[in-house]
Design a protein around this motif. Structure first.
Motif, PDB file in Angstrom:
ATOM      1  N   VAL A   1       0.832  -1.209   0.000  1.00 42.76           N
ATOM      2  CA  VAL A   1       0.000   0.000   0.000  1.00 42.76           C
ATOM      3  C   VAL A   1       0.867   1.259   0.000  1.00 42.76           C
ATOM      4  O   VAL A   1       0.482   2.286  -0.566  1.00 42.76           O
ATOM      5  N   SER A   2       2.062   1.182   0.607  1.00 43.80           N
ATOM      6  CA  SER A   2       2.943   2.352   0.724  1.00 43.80           C
ATOM      7  C   SER A   2       3.715   2.660  -0.548  1.00 43.80           C
ATOM      8  O   SER A   2       4.466   3.640  -0.585  1.00 43.80           O
ATOM      9  N   HIS A   3       3.561   1.862  -1.583  1.00 45.75           N
ATOM     10  CA  HIS A   3       4.310   2.087  -2.825  1.00 45.75           C
ATOM     11  C   HIS A   3       3.996   3.481  -3.380  1.00 45.75           C
ATOM     12  O   HIS A   3       2.849   3.953  -3.293  1.00 45.75           O
ATOM     13  N   PRO A   4       5.004   4.160  -3.945  1.00 47.13           N
ATOM     14  CA  PRO A   4       4.780   5.525  -4.468  1.00 47.13           C
ATOM     15  C   PRO A   4       3.630   5.644  -5.458  1.00 47.13           C
ATOM     16  O   PRO A   4       3.016   6.713  -5.564  1.00 47.13           O
ATOM     17  N   ARG A   5       3.308   4.560  -6.164  1.00 47.14           N
ATOM     18  CA  ARG A   5       2.210   4.658  -7.136  1.00 47.14           C
ATOM     19  C   ARG A   5       0.862   4.895  -6.459  1.00 47.14           C
ATOM     20  O   ARG A   5      -0.109   5.290  -7.127  1.00 47.14           O
ATOM     21  N   ASN A   6       0.794   4.668  -5.136  1.00 44.59           N
ATOM     22  CA  ASN A   6      -0.472   4.818  -4.417  1.00 44.59           C
ATOM     23  C   ASN A   6      -0.561   6.121  -3.624  1.00 44.59           C
ATOM     24  O   ASN A   6      -1.493   6.301  -2.841  1.00 44.59           O
ATOM     25  N   GLU A   7       0.395   7.033  -3.831  1.00 50.25           N
ATOM     26  CA  GLU A   7       0.419   8.257  -3.026  1.00 50.25           C
ATOM     27  C   GLU A   7      -0.783   9.155  -3.271  1.00 50.25           C
ATOM     28  O   GLU A   7      -1.124   9.981  -2.427  1.00 50.25           O
ATOM     29  N   ASP A   8      -1.424   9.028  -4.427  1.00 49.89           N
ATOM     30  CA  ASP A   8      -2.619   9.839  -4.654  1.00 49.89           C
ATOM     31  C   ASP A   8      -3.785   9.362  -3.794  1.00 49.89           C
ATOM     32  O   ASP A   8      -4.753  10.094  -3.584  1.00 49.89           O
ATOM     33  N   LEU A   9      -3.669   8.140  -3.270  1.00 51.96           N
ATOM     34  CA  LEU A   9      -4.697   7.598  -2.380  1.00 51.96           C
ATOM     35  C   LEU A   9      -4.339   7.842  -0.919  1.00 51.96           C
ATOM     36  O   LEU A   9      -5.171   8.329  -0.139  1.00 51.96           O
ATOM     37  N   ILE A  10      -3.094   7.508  -0.546  1.00 45.33           N
ATOM     38  CA  ILE A  10      -2.668   7.650   0.847  1.00 45.33           C
ATOM     39  C   ILE A  10      -1.158   7.816   0.894  1.00 45.33           C
ATOM     40  O   ILE A  10      -0.421   7.108   0.203  1.00 45.33           O
ATOM     41  N   LYS A  11      -0.688   8.776   1.690  1.00 43.05           N
ATOM     42  CA  LYS A  11       0.741   9.006   1.843  1.00 43.05           C
ATOM     43  C   LYS A  11       1.353   7.883   2.685  1.00 43.05           C
ATOM     44  O   LYS A  11       0.722   7.373   3.612  1.00 43.05           O
ATOM     45  N   PRO A  12       2.601   7.506   2.380  1.00 43.88           N
ATOM     46  CA  PRO A  12       3.216   6.370   3.090  1.00 43.88           C
ATOM     47  C   PRO A  12       3.223   6.507   4.605  1.00 43.88           C
ATOM     48  O   PRO A  12       3.046   5.511   5.313  1.00 43.88           O
ATOM     49  N   GLN A  13       3.407   7.739   5.123  1.00 41.16           N
ATOM     50  CA  GLN A  13       3.503   7.894   6.577  1.00 41.16           C
ATOM     51  C   GLN A  13       2.175   7.666   7.292  1.00 41.16           C
ATOM     52  O   GLN A  13       2.137   7.550   8.515  1.00 41.16           O
ATOM     53  N   PHE A  14       1.068   7.576   6.530  1.00 39.71           N
ATOM     54  CA  PHE A  14      -0.239   7.360   7.144  1.00 39.71           C
ATOM     55  C   PHE A  14      -0.745   5.928   6.973  1.00 39.71           C
ATOM     56  O   PHE A  14      -1.799   5.573   7.500  1.00 39.71           O
ATOM     57  N   VAL A  15       0.002   5.112   6.229  1.00 42.50           N
ATOM     58  CA  VAL A  15      -0.501   3.776   5.881  1.00 42.50           C
ATOM     59  C   VAL A  15      -0.665   2.901   7.116  1.00 42.50           C
ATOM     60  O   VAL A  15      -1.712   2.268   7.313  1.00 42.50           O
ATOM     61  N   GLU A  16       0.362   2.831   7.960  1.00 40.88           N
ATOM     62  CA  GLU A  16       0.289   1.936   9.121  1.00 40.88           C
ATOM     63  C   GLU A  16      -0.870   2.318  10.031  1.00 40.88           C
ATOM     64  O   GLU A  16      -1.586   1.446  10.546  1.00 40.88           O
ATOM     65  N   ASN A  17      -1.064   3.614  10.229  1.00 40.20           N
ATOM     66  CA  ASN A  17      -2.166   4.074  11.071  1.00 40.20           C
ATOM     67  C   ASN A  17      -3.510   3.643  10.487  1.00 40.20           C
ATOM     68  O   ASN A  17      -4.380   3.128  11.197  1.00 40.20           O
ATOM     69  N   LYS A  18      -3.681   3.824   9.173  1.00 44.94           N
ATOM     70  CA  LYS A  18      -4.970   3.502   8.553  1.00 44.94           C
ATOM     71  C   LYS A  18      -5.229   2.002   8.559  1.00 44.94           C
ATOM     72  O   LYS A  18      -6.358   1.555   8.830  1.00 44.94           O
ATOM     73  N   LEU A  19      -4.203   1.212   8.288  1.00 44.28           N
ATOM     74  CA  LEU A  19      -4.391  -0.238   8.323  1.00 44.28           C
ATOM     75  C   LEU A  19      -4.713  -0.709   9.737  1.00 44.28           C
ATOM     76  O   LEU A  19      -5.528  -1.622   9.927  1.00 44.28           O
ATOM     77  N   SER A  20      -4.097  -0.075  10.732  1.00 40.43           N
ATOM     78  CA  SER A  20      -4.402  -0.420  12.125  1.00 40.43           C
ATOM     79  C   SER A  20      -5.850  -0.073  12.463  1.00 40.43           C
ATOM     80  O   SER A  20      -6.521  -0.796  13.215  1.00 40.43           O
ATOM     81  N   GLN A  21      -6.344   1.035  11.909  1.00 45.39           N
ATOM     82  CA  GLN A  21      -7.753   1.388  12.098  1.00 45.39           C
ATOM     83  C   GLN A  21      -8.660   0.330  11.469  1.00 45.39           C
ATOM     84  O   GLN A  21      -9.701  -0.028  12.034  1.00 45.39           O
ATOM     85  N   PHE A  22      -8.255  -0.175  10.308  1.00 43.93           N
ATOM     86  CA  PHE A  22      -9.037  -1.227   9.650  1.00 43.93           C
ATOM     87  C   PHE A  22      -9.070  -2.494  10.509  1.00 43.93           C
ATOM     88  O   PHE A  22     -10.087  -3.190  10.566  1.00 43.93           O
ATOM     89  N   VAL A  23      -7.961  -2.795  11.181  1.00 41.36           N
ATOM     90  CA  VAL A  23      -7.937  -3.954  12.079  1.00 41.36           C
ATOM     91  C   VAL A  23      -8.904  -3.727  13.236  1.00 41.36           C
ATOM     92  O   VAL A  23      -9.698  -4.608  13.598  1.00 41.36           O
ATOM     93  N   ALA A  24      -8.847  -2.525  13.818  1.00 41.16           N
ATOM     94  CA  ALA A  24      -9.698  -2.218  14.971  1.00 41.16           C
ATOM     95  C   ALA A  24     -11.183  -2.261  14.609  1.00 41.16           C
ATOM     96  O   ALA A  24     -12.025  -2.653  15.434  1.00 41.16           O
ATOM     97  N   SER A  25     -11.512  -1.868  13.375  1.00 38.88           N
ATOM     98  CA  SER A  25     -12.920  -1.822  12.971  1.00 38.88           C
ATOM     99  C   SER A  25     -13.409  -3.145  12.390  1.00 38.88           C
ATOM    100  O   SER A  25     -14.593  -3.278  12.069  1.00 38.88           O
ATOM    101  N   GLY A  26     -12.506  -4.113  12.230  1.00 42.51           N
ATOM    102  CA  GLY A  26     -12.909  -5.424  11.728  1.00 42.51           C
ATOM    103  C   GLY A  26     -12.849  -5.572  10.225  1.00 42.51           C
ATOM    104  O   GLY A  26     -13.153  -6.652   9.701  1.00 42.51           O
ATOM    105  N   ILE A  27     -12.460  -4.520   9.511  1.00 48.00           N
ATOM    106  CA  ILE A  27     -12.314  -4.630   8.057  1.00 48.00           C
ATOM    107  C   ILE A  27     -11.173  -5.588   7.722  1.00 48.00           C
ATOM    108  O   ILE A  27     -11.252  -6.375   6.773  1.00 48.00           O
TER     109      ILE A  27
END
Length: 246
Positions: free
Chosen positions: A189-215
């Motif tokens: 997800v952190s690959h530069p090609r995905n920066e228009d969706l999410i910046k690399p420094q925010f990926v771990e936080n967002k994925l952790s939120q997905f874990v917490a919410s059950g996604i």
């Protein structure tokens, strides 16, 4: 011409503080731009236990930026050796690089108060404390006389449905036999090609939120050699996942 700068990064301190307080991962490139605004970097070193996953991932960025890695393994009693190594280097650089007047310390620990005060008062060095907002000792700032906090980016909104589809793409692209662990998902997800969706420094936080919410659901898998590995995958029965993938 700007004076040369010596840069000391307590990587364990700033990476841990950035995550614990702001749920972000470091952007070493922006940190270096801030440091360079004080002058060319004559000495740059980052300290930490690089056996830790969060630091090991930063080694390539450090190389690209010309910052030396100084590995500080923990003692047998579990005590960190980072502070002691930085304190020694602060003194040695002050002696070996007399023309370097500006010392930048990326840290927040009060353990550095004494050495910072001596460098400033006895050797007339300009000390700049660059720490994570909310983690810096006020005594350390007073000893240094100057603070320039590291920038913490505001977390932008993320198109969660699109992110779910990207994770689905990752899961379908895995080679047979490769376990879907959190680290591999984060790297994809952190690959530069995905920066228009999410910046690399925010990926771990967002994925952790997905874990917490059950996604995302995590499970322990037993390997043939007796080890256990925690896998991370989309819960394809979750309403948000079903809607994003329909």
């Amino acid at each position: 011409m700007a004076d040369s700068v010596a840069l000391f990064i307590d990587l364990e301190n700033v990476v841990t503080s950035l995550w614990n307080i702001h749920h972000q991962t470091p952007d070493l490139y922006s940190w270096m731009e801030k440091a360079r605004s004080y002058g060319p970097i004559a000495f740059g070193r980052a300290y930490g236990n690089f056996n830790l996953h969060g630091l090991a991932n930063l080694e390539s960025d450090l190389r690209n930026l010309g910052i030396d890695k100084f590995d500080c393994p923990v003692k047998q009693n579990g005590q960190s050796t980072v502070d002691g190594n930085i304190i020694i280097d602060l003194y040695e650089v002050a002696l070996d690089y007399p023309a370097v007047r500006t010392f930048i310390l990326m840290a927040g620990d009060s353990d550095y108060v004494r050495v910072v005060a001596k460098l400033r008062q006895r050797l007339d060095k300009q000390i700049v404390i660059m720490g994570v907002p909310g983690s810096v000792s006020r005594d350390l700032v007073r000893a240094a006389g100057r603070e320039d906090q590291l920038d913490v980016a505001s977390v932008p909104a993320v198109d969660e449905a699109r992110l779910i589809r990207l994770i689905d793409e990752y899961e379908r692209s895995r080679r047979p036999g490769t376990l879907p662990v959190f680290r591999f998902m984060k790297e994809y997800v952190s690959h530069p090609r995905n920066e228009d969706l999410i910046k690399p420094q925010f990926v771990e936080n967002k994925l952790s939120q997905f874990v917490a919410s059950g996604i995302l659901v995590q499970r322990l898998v037993d390997l043939d050699d007796g080890r256990q590995v925690k896998t991370t995958q989309l819960d394809r029965t979750h309403p948000a996942v079903m809607q994003a993938l329909e």
